[in-house]
Write an enzyme that holds these catalytic residues in place. Sequence first.
Site, PDB file in Angstrom:
ATOM      1  N   HIS A 169       0.359  -1.257  -0.011  1.00  0.00           N
ATOM      2  CA  HIS A 169      -0.182   0.278   0.092  1.00  0.00           C
ATOM      3  C   HIS A 169       0.758   1.182  -0.234  1.00  0.00           C
ATOM      4  CE1 HIS A 169      -3.630  -2.811   0.804  1.00  0.00           C
ATOM      5  NE2 HIS A 169      -2.506  -3.346   1.717  1.00  0.00           N
ATOM      6  N   SER A 202      15.308  21.553 -16.697  1.00  0.00           N
ATOM      7  CA  SER A 202      13.825  22.056 -16.484  1.00  0.00           C
ATOM      8  C   SER A 202      13.859  23.665 -17.317  1.00  0.00           C
ATOM      9  CB  SER A 202      13.157  22.899 -15.332  1.00  0.00           C
ATOM     10  OG  SER A 202      12.707  23.706 -15.330  1.00  0.00           O
TER      11      SER A 202
END
Length: 462
Positions: free
Chosen positions: A155, A276
Amino acid sequence: MKLWGGRFEKATDKTVDDFNSSIRFDQRMYRQDILGSIAHVNMLGKCSIIPMQDAEIIKNTLQDILNDIEAGKITFEIDAEDIHMNIEKILISRIGNIGKKLHTGRSRNDQVALDIRMYLKEEIKVLIKMLCQLEEALLSLSEKHLDTILPGYTHLQKAQPITLAHHMMAYFQMFKRDIERLQDCYKRTNIMPLGSGALAGTTYPLDRKMVASQLDFDYITYNSLDAVSDRDFAIELLSCLSMVMMHLSRFCEELIIWSSHEFSFVEMDDAFSTGSSIMPQKKNPDVAELIRGKTGRVYGDLMGLLTTMKALPLAYNKDMQEDKEAIFDAVDTVRLCLPVFTSMIETMKIHKENMYKGAQGGFTNATDVADYLVKKGLPFREAHEVVGKMVLYCIQHNKSLDALTLEEYKQCSVIFEQDVFKAISLQQCVADRNLDGGPSKEAVLTSINIGQTFIEKSKSLL
Ligand code: ARG
């Protein structure tokens, strides 16, 4: 004039020529098409269906055409529709009437089925080879990280400590199954359809097995209707490739998470990251993201071809021309992804200390505290409850299980002794899971050995 123009009174509309034509994408099968034709014409000569001298001339001219294509000397024509008719047209333009004998006892329907099968047989081998290279990278990473502890998750919550080797070998198993699936798919691709004609075979006494053995096929098809309308092998391959991409996407997702600042378990090499255009500090795992993204197009190729084939009546239908772009796109995509992924994981930096720190938090040894009590006689459910309460106590006092004092332990259960601390160290937690398939060093070494043998064998089959 079209090769099939005899019964027509009008030329095809220009828009139909463009629409109908597959040469734009099926020209990549030129080699398979020519080799298939050479095998066919050899057999026509040997079986005296056409004169041997004619067969020789056709064969030599086809070989010249192949060389010319490879030397970039040939441009294909939209009007000639597909690769099969383009090559036949060039052949006829070079040797006239003799060239017109090539298509004796053959249809484009069995011809295209043959070409795709030949093409995919080669591609499957390349794909298996690439998967073997990825597997070897995983094996060598695993050998280096038998003692590198990190948290295992369920999970996406910390669960129990494992090792990086164990984690990498999980992916090894997935790609091993992918290799096995491709090996199996190869068997159903390795079947020679020529001789099926348009749908009902042919009246000429073709020696189909001779053609199969020339082209290195192990089997021939045994129903002409099915042979020209079967694309199961291609759908099967797309399903194998979807599975490969699904596995890659899971792996990529984990690497993306692991390279986040919050985790900092790994760092991609500069050569496998991008920056970026606005944020100077950024180093993004674009390669992993793009592979994850490309998974969608391979699934799309599978769904597309399944849908194209849905409810098609026997035998060949023109719908089936739509198979090629899906097949080529999926094969190209996986061929693009596998080597770049392999190099990316070979070059990534692994921050062992952060992995270890990660494994220390989140009570990953809670199960081992419970197991300690069980080994001293407490039934598991009771031990589970005792440790559950201890975890709650730790959360309330901001402590980890191994930071509790022996007194604190004893308040929870009198069974605890000094030896609990050794029993719940992360190293011990991993070492104690020493059963086949478990994360202990010994168990992982066993699976590495079994894995190595499998890869050696798979490579030797190529
Ligand atoms: N270009 C066709 C294809 O890819 C070849 C077979 C065409 N056969 C026919 N009868 N129209 O499927």
